[in-house]
Design an enzyme around this catalytic site. Structure first.
Site, short mmCIF file in Angstrom:
data_model
loop_
_atom_site.label_atom_id
_atom_site.label_comp_id
_atom_site.label_asym_id
_atom_site.label_seq_id
_atom_site.Cartn_x
_atom_site.Cartn_y
_atom_site.Cartn_z
N LYS A 43 90.28 103.06 -13.54
CA LYS A 43 90.65 103.48 -14.91
C LYS A 43 92.08 104.01 -14.95
CE LYS A 43 89.58 107.69 -16.50
NZ LYS A 43 90.66 108.52 -17.03
N ASN A 44 92.42 104.89 -14.02
CA ASN A 44 93.72 105.55 -14.10
C ASN A 44 94.88 104.66 -13.67
OD1 ASN A 44 92.52 107.75 -15.20
ND2 ASN A 44 92.41 108.91 -13.30
N ARG A 113 94.99 110.77 -24.21
CA ARG A 113 96.18 111.43 -23.64
C ARG A 113 97.10 110.44 -22.95
NH1 ARG A 113 97.93 116.03 -22.37
NH2 ARG A 113 99.16 115.39 -20.59
N CYS A 137 93.58 119.50 -23.73
CA CYS A 137 92.19 119.02 -23.83
C CYS A 137 91.30 120.00 -23.09
CB CYS A 137 92.05 117.61 -23.30
SG CYS A 137 92.06 117.52 -21.52
N ARG A 142 97.77 121.00 -20.38
CA ARG A 142 98.36 119.69 -20.05
C ARG A 142 99.66 119.40 -20.79
NH1 ARG A 142 93.59 115.49 -19.19
NH2 ARG A 142 95.09 114.67 -17.71
N VAL A 144 103.63 118.16 -21.38
CA VAL A 144 104.36 116.97 -20.90
C VAL A 144 105.82 117.30 -20.63
CG1 VAL A 144 102.79 115.28 -21.95
CG2 VAL A 144 104.70 116.22 -23.31
N ASP A 145 106.09 118.58 -20.35
CA ASP A 145 107.49 119.01 -20.16
C ASP A 145 108.17 118.27 -19.02
OD1 ASP A 145 107.06 121.78 -17.93
OD2 ASP A 145 105.53 120.35 -18.60
N LEU A 146 107.44 117.93 -17.95
CA LEU A 146 108.06 117.25 -16.81
C LEU A 146 108.42 115.81 -17.17
CD1 LEU A 146 105.71 118.58 -13.97
CD2 LEU A 146 107.99 119.43 -14.60
N ASP A 330 89.48 115.15 -9.51
CA ASP A 330 88.54 114.30 -10.24
C ASP A 330 87.21 114.14 -9.51
OD1 ASP A 330 91.11 112.00 -11.53
OD2 ASP A 330 90.60 114.08 -12.00
N ARG A 422 83.95 106.99 -21.30
CA ARG A 422 85.40 106.85 -21.20
C ARG A 422 85.84 106.41 -19.81
NH1 ARG A 422 87.49 111.52 -21.04
NH2 ARG A 422 89.41 110.36 -20.67
#
Ligand code: EPZ
Length: 462
Positions: A43-44, A113, A137, A142, A144-146, A330, A422
């Site tokens: 998935k990822n 996301r 979430c 989480r 997203v600054d990076l 995970d 999902r």
């Protein structure tokens, strides 16, 4: 399965969120598993590789794509940008020669996301991208600054207004420029965003303290198949030499190491001998080491097949989640389910996400004995779990509840199945084929409120 272009109208072949939440999964525990299970594509990897296809103005064929709700949502986002995309079973044909929009639709992005991953490829191809901020979430804030800082270092102007990230490149060619980027944390997503953006940039980009996850390597291999020039993926230093353009390819995604790990734990928690393939055993080194520490044996039957021989008992062991090659976050929930039935006490420490222990209350509802203190959970082993009605709170928590249900006395009823759908392709069919006793049935009465109420920010959206 018929060929059909992807539109933004509704999802097919997978349970919609409302379908999923209008049903529950009943599991009758204490039935040993037996046989072999096929592992689906990762998935990822699929989510980022589909986003990366935006980099290419020609045909791309992507194979071994799992049929999952999240994948469907990513396909819909590309279709909304004007990309031609066709789905045949586990194969995707994508043509992003014409990208008519640089703005992704909020209603889909807000549910996924990973849709933020399109910001790098869009900026690299078009010099502009407007993406709704993914927001937090259930498993953490989480930010997203990076990602944003990396794109700014490559010359992008990034503004966040009204919840939308506006990114654009000024100057003649509107091309990003190569840069030296050090990541404060080896974020998987930020590494992938910067790597994709750098493939078409002017000059060379170096990412220091990069994430080393197998999904980062899978993405790099896909981009290289498109003609990108990337070195060092899988190490903490990645170098990308920008090229003027990319070309078509036919690429197969890696098997899902987290799905494989989940089935290995299914064998251990039910004291069952099962085999699984295709897998890449090296991707599971930390998981295999911890399963062996609990007393199971893992045999590498061939280069892509593993077999688990369960121990007579489950030994306690401590776990600390870390970026790859450390123990994967995970797999934390699934191992917690296993260790509830161990002989002894285990300390589980979650270091990657700040709110990823919501499965504890549900496991305790089944008779487990788990205490939380900050990001530590002390799991005192008990002799048995008993089936109960429980609520899934996020993707991997739902997997942990399925595993606990397989080992529990009596019947477990799991609600909020949209989490499970999902990330696990055909998990019920696979477990039934191994001899599990379970059934998805319509929920009695309207339980959708339960699924909505249990997620302070409307569920996990990875
Ligand atoms: C990916 O998420 C996976 N998702 C996650 O899988 C996985 O848990 C995670 O990597 C870690 O392995 C996908 O690939 C789609 P990160 P990602 O950026 O990229 C912080 C599952 O169950 N951070 O490595 O979002 C962040 O808050 C999912 O399949 C920043 O502070 O993970 C977190 O605490 C869940 N700023 C930590 O880094 C940033 O800009 C790790 O996040 C980015 C991240």
């Amino acid at each position: 399965m018929e060929d059909r272009p992807i539109t933004t109208q509704g999802l097919k072949d997978t349970h919609t969120q409302s379908d999923a939440d209008a049903s529950v999964l009943q599991i009758w525990g204490k039935h040993p598993l037996k046989g072999h299970v096929n592992i689906s594509g990762a998935k990822n990897s699929a989510l980022t590789i589909i986003a990366a296809s935006l980099l290419c103005p020609q045909d791309c064929r992507i194979r071994n794509v799992p049929n999952l709700v999240d994948v469907k949502r990513m396909e819909q986002i590309l279709a909304a940008l004007g990309v031609k995309i066709e789905h045949h079973g586990n194969v995707l044909d994508i043509n992003a020669s014409t990208i008519s929009h640089s703005k992704a639709p909020y209603e889909i992005v807000s549910q996924l996301r990973a849709s933020f991953f399109i910001i790098g490829p869009l900026l690299a191809r078009l010099g502009v991208a407007r993406i709704p901020l993914p927001g937090g979430c259930t498993i953490g804030a989480r930010p997203v600054d990076l990602h944003v800082r990396g794109l700014q270092a490559m010359g992008a102007d990034v503004q966040i207004e009204h919840g939308i990230v506006h990114a654009y490149v000024t100057g003649g060619q509107r091309k990003l420029r190569g840069a030296k980027i050090y990541l404060d944390y080896p974020s998987v997503g930020a590494t992938e965003t910067i790597m994709m953006a750098a493939t078409l940039a002017e000059g060379e980009t170096t990412i220091e303290n990069a994430a080393q996850e197998p999904e980062v390597v899978d993405l790099a291999n896909f981009c290289q198949a498109l003609g990108a020039r990337i070195r060092g993926a899988g190490t903490n230093t990645i170098t990308i030499a920008g090229v003027p353009s990319l070309h078509s390819t036919d690429y197969a995604i890696n098997p899902d190491r987290i799905e494989a790990g989940t089935f290995l734990v299914a064998g251990a928690i039910t004291h069952s001998e099962i085999s699984l393939s295709p897998v890449v055993p090296e991707h599971l080194t930390a998981v295999i080491a911890k399963l062996q520490a609990t007393g199971a044996q893992i045999i590498t039957e061939s280069s892509d097949c593993l077999r688990i021989l369960p121990g007579d008992t489950i030994k306690a062991t401590d776990i600390e989640t870390l970026p790859y090659p450390g123990f994967p976050t995970d797999m934390q929930a699934q191992f917690m389910a296993l260790l509830t039935l161990s002989e002894g006490n285990s300390l589980i420490t979650e270091t990657v996400f700040e709110n990823r222990m919501r499965h504890v209350a549900e496991l305790n509802r089944m008779g487990a004995d788990i205490r939380i203190k900050g990001n530590h959970a002390l799991v005192r082993g008990v002799s048995m779990l008993s089936g109960a009605p429980v609520v899934a709170t996020d993707l991997r928590a739902s997997a942990a509840l399925v595993l606990a249900g397989l080992a529990a006395e009596g019947k477990t009823i799991i609600q909020c199945l949209h989490h499970l759908d999902r990330g696990y392709e055909h998990i019920e069919a696979k477990l039934l084929a191994l001899g599990a006793k379970l059934e998805r049935i319509p929920a009695v009465g309207d339980i959708s409120g339960v699924c909505l109420t249990n997620d302070p920010v409307l569920s996990e959206k990875d």
